[in-house]
Design a protein around this motif. Structure first.
Motif: not given
Length: 225
Positions: A28-48
């Motif tokens: 669960q801990e890994r899943l939560i951190t992975d979700v947050i990391i993926n949100i940041i990566k998606d936000f970064s890609q949206s800027i590009v």
């Protein structure tokens, strides 16, 4: 964006229902951190994808004038403009503790760079001519944000943020601008302000800046929850 935040909070709630630190909790801990990391990566890609990094203008010019140009008219141009680094979000640390109900993070923008080959403006205001020209580059090194967020999770009360601590820092600025405004060369003053005065002011007022960031984030949280 609100739906994503709700999904993350639901994961937090489900994780917190587990009584002991088991393999399920670790997942669960890994899943939560992975979700947050993926949100940041998606936000970064949206800027590009939006064309904001890199944001480049090879040549642009604009002008405006009233029906009587001697009252007010303006012409501006820019060549070789480039702004880079906004999407390069580095994740140094991202951890969630189920037992402590605590999220800790450390992210940064390693380098923001802006450069202008040539730019200028000419304004006529009440018959008086005003003009300016600029070129050069500015680099901002390592804008960094660290934080710790603690949450309360209850069956009836739902999810609430118990505490929020943020720490903002900037490594430095390297400004090499050439600016002429109204016939005066202000390059040295501008570069000194960006290279020395502004970083020093940020360091001296870091506590107040952190409080302001926390206030802004609290307002955003209030709207999401």
């Amino acid at each position: 964006m609100k739906s994503i935040a709700v999904a993350v909070l639901m994961l937090l709630a489900s994780a917190n229902t587990l009584p002991t630190l088991s393999e399920d909790e670790l997942r669960q801990e890994r899943l939560i951190t992975d979700v947050i990391i993926n949100i940041i990566k998606d936000f970064s890609q949206s800027i590009v994808d939006a064309g904001l990094d890199p944001f480049e203008v090879e040549n642009a010019q604009g002008q405006f004038a009233l029906s009587e140009p001697e009252v007010f008219s303006a012409v501006a141009h820019v060549q070789g403009f480039s702004f880079k680094g906004l999407s390069n979000i580095a994740i140094h640390n991202m951890q969630f503790s189920i037992l402590a109900s605590r999220l800790t993070f450390d992210v940064s923008l390693p380098k923001l760079s802006l450069s202008v080959g040539d730019s200028g403006f000419e304004v006529i205001l009440l018959g008086r001519e005003l003009n300016g020209h600029g070129s050069g580059s500015v680099e901002i090194d390592e804008l960094r944000l660290r934080g710790e967020v603690r949450v309360n999770i209850g069956v009836i009360s739902g999810i609430s943020v118990r505490s929020l601590d943020l720490w903002f820092s900037m490594k430095g600025i390297n400004s090499n601008l050439h600016l002429i405004l109204f016939g005066r060369d202000i390059s040295e003053k501008c570069n000194n302000y960006l290279n020395n005065t502004l970083p020093n002011a940020l360091n001296e007022n870091q506590a107040e800046i952190n409080e302001l960031l926390e206030f802004i984030v609290w307002k955003i949280i209030d709207k999401l929850l």
